[in-house]
Structures are given as C-alpha cells and as structure tokens.
Write a protein that holds these residues in place. Structure first.
Motif, PDB file in Angstrom:
ATOM      1  N   SER A  86      48.800  39.057  30.501  1.00 45.63           N
ATOM      2  CA  SER A  86      49.679  40.065  31.104  1.00 45.63           C
ATOM      3  C   SER A  86      49.379  40.233  32.591  1.00 45.63           C
ATOM      4  O   SER A  86      49.231  41.353  33.090  1.00 45.63           O
ATOM      5  CB  SER A  86      49.517  41.413  30.377  1.00 45.63           C
ATOM      6  N   LEU A  87      49.297  39.117  33.271  1.00 42.10           N
ATOM      7  CA  LEU A  87      48.919  39.142  34.687  1.00 42.10           C
ATOM      8  C   LEU A  87      49.974  39.852  35.526  1.00 42.10           C
ATOM      9  O   LEU A  87      51.181  39.773  35.245  1.00 42.10           O
ATOM     10  CB  LEU A  87      48.693  37.721  35.188  1.00 42.10           C
ATOM     11  N   LYS A  88      49.478  40.523  36.569  1.00 38.62           N
ATOM     12  CA  LYS A  88      50.320  41.271  37.483  1.00 38.62           C
ATOM     13  C   LYS A  88      50.131  40.730  38.900  1.00 38.62           C
ATOM     14  O   LYS A  88      49.065  40.184  39.206  1.00 38.62           O
ATOM     15  CB  LYS A  88      49.930  42.751  37.457  1.00 38.62           C
ATOM     16  N   PRO A  89      51.105  40.931  39.764  1.00 39.56           N
ATOM     17  CA  PRO A  89      50.930  40.473  41.155  1.00 39.56           C
ATOM     18  C   PRO A  89      49.671  41.042  41.808  1.00 39.56           C
ATOM     19  O   PRO A  89      49.033  40.362  42.624  1.00 39.56           O
ATOM     20  CB  PRO A  89      52.198  40.972  41.839  1.00 39.56           C
ATOM     21  N   GLU A  90      49.280  42.250  41.436  1.00 41.49           N
ATOM     22  CA  GLU A  90      48.078  42.846  42.024  1.00 41.49           C
ATOM     23  C   GLU A  90      46.783  42.207  41.530  1.00 41.49           C
ATOM     24  O   GLU A  90      45.708  42.534  42.017  1.00 41.49           O
ATOM     25  CB  GLU A  90      48.038  44.359  41.774  1.00 41.49           C
ATOM     26  N   ASP A  91      46.879  41.296  40.569  1.00 43.61           N
ATOM     27  CA  ASP A  91      45.708  40.527  40.144  1.00 43.61           C
ATOM     28  C   ASP A  91      45.450  39.334  41.054  1.00 43.61           C
ATOM     29  O   ASP A  91      44.433  38.648  40.897  1.00 43.61           O
ATOM     30  CB  ASP A  91      45.881  40.025  38.711  1.00 43.61           C
ATOM     31  N   THR A  92      46.350  39.083  41.983  1.00 42.00           N
ATOM     32  CA  THR A  92      46.186  37.969  42.908  1.00 42.00           C
ATOM     33  C   THR A  92      44.926  38.149  43.746  1.00 42.00           C
ATOM     34  O   THR A  92      44.745  39.190  44.391  1.00 42.00           O
ATOM     35  CB  THR A  92      47.410  37.849  43.830  1.00 42.00           C
ATOM     36  N   ALA A  93      44.057  37.137  43.716  1.00 38.85           N
ATOM     37  CA  ALA A  93      42.782  37.218  44.424  1.00 38.85           C
ATOM     38  C   ALA A  93      42.028  35.913  44.236  1.00 38.85           C
ATOM     39  O   ALA A  93      42.421  35.067  43.422  1.00 38.85           O
ATOM     40  CB  ALA A  93      41.943  38.369  43.892  1.00 38.85           C
ATOM     41  N   VAL A  94      40.941  35.782  44.971  1.00 39.57           N
ATOM     42  CA  VAL A  94      39.958  34.735  44.675  1.00 39.57           C
ATOM     43  C   VAL A  94      38.982  35.334  43.671  1.00 39.57           C
ATOM     44  O   VAL A  94      38.451  36.427  43.889  1.00 39.57           O
ATOM     45  CB  VAL A  94      39.210  34.269  45.933  1.00 39.57           C
ATOM     46  N   TYR A  95      38.779  34.616  42.573  1.00 36.55           N
ATOM     47  CA  TYR A  95      37.907  35.095  41.510  1.00 36.55           C
ATOM     48  C   TYR A  95      36.569  34.365  41.577  1.00 36.55           C
ATOM     49  O   TYR A  95      36.535  33.130  41.664  1.00 36.55           O
ATOM     50  CB  TYR A  95      38.569  34.878  40.151  1.00 36.55           C
ATOM     51  N   TYR A  96      35.499  35.154  41.526  1.00 35.86           N
ATOM     52  CA  TYR A  96      34.150  34.629  41.645  1.00 35.86           C
ATOM     53  C   TYR A  96      33.344  34.911  40.374  1.00 35.86           C
ATOM     54  O   TYR A  96      33.463  35.984  39.787  1.00 35.86           O
ATOM     55  CB  TYR A  96      33.418  35.279  42.822  1.00 35.86           C
ATOM     56  N   CYS A  97      32.498  33.968  40.051  1.00 38.16           N
ATOM     57  CA  CYS A  97      31.522  34.126  38.988  1.00 38.16           C
ATOM     58  C   CYS A  97      30.181  34.430  39.645  1.00 38.16           C
ATOM     59  O   CYS A  97      29.877  33.890  40.724  1.00 38.16           O
ATOM     60  CB  CYS A  97      31.460  32.826  38.186  1.00 38.16           C
TER      61      CYS A  97
END
Length: 123
Positions: free
Chosen positions: A85-96
């Motif tokens: 259920s991804l949203k535009p506000e989830d847009t980002a660089v994701y880091y572990c």
C-alpha cells in the motif's frame, strides 16, 4: 567490518508493493538489532522499522505500521522490508543499518549503514 548491501528499490505506482533486501556480512550477528531507515530529499533520515536479530521482535514507525513488514532470514544473513500500500510520501532512499544491544529508533545509535536503495512511488 560489517558490510550492508541493500537491493530491491525501484519505481512503483501508489498502492503497489516492493520488497527490499539487506545482505549483511563481515561478522556473526547475535545480540544485534537491524533497522530500516529512509531519507527523502530535503528531510532528515528517519526510522522505519527494526528487528531483533536473535529473537525476531519487531517495531515500526507509526507512519508505516500495518503497511510495512520487517523480517530476517538468519541462514541468509538477510533482512527484508516488505512494503505494501505504498504512498507517494514513502518516496525516499531506504537504508539498512545495524547496532549492538537494545532496540532503539534513533539514527545516531546505529553504527553501520548500507549505501541505500531508491524507492519512488508515483501518484
């Protein structure tokens, strides 16, 4: 020296799903916490989800709870982040990231980081 390598990012439409992976190497993990963080343009890096490596206890940011699921595969030394259920506000660089000891959500508490993977959610 701990090394973390993220993969699985990409472009997806709103409402879609992605699964991120983080391959960890360089040491044996036991009393550690693995975390996923994200950073959008112009914003500070923020906590997304965390998991205890040994027991598998999980915790989430309020903004993703119920949509994202963190898990780990000890045999593969890999941590996953299933994002639904991804949203535009989830847009980002994701880091572990990884830390020893107790679970926290503070960026400063995590000592080893991957290079990140871009997630873009279109509206």
């Amino acid at each position: 020296q701990v090394q973390l390598a993220e993969s699985g990012g990409g472009l997806v439409q709103a409402g879609g799903s992605l699964r991120l992976s983080c391959l960890a190497s360089g040491r044996t993990f036991s009393n550690h916490v693995m975390g996923w963080f994200r950073q959008a343009p112009g914003k500070e890096r923020e906590f997304v989800a965390g998991i205890g490596w040994s027991g598998g206890s999980t915790y989430y940011a309020v903004s993703v709870k119920g949509r994202f699921t963190i898990s780990r595969d000890k045999a593969k030394n890999t941590v996953y982040l299933q994002m639904n259920s991804l949203k535009p506000e989830d847009t980002a660089v994701y880091y572990c990231a990884v830390k020893a000891g107790f679970a926290t959500s503070r960026v400063v508490d995590f000592g080893s980081w991957g290079r990140g993977t871009q997630v873009t959610v279109s509206s």
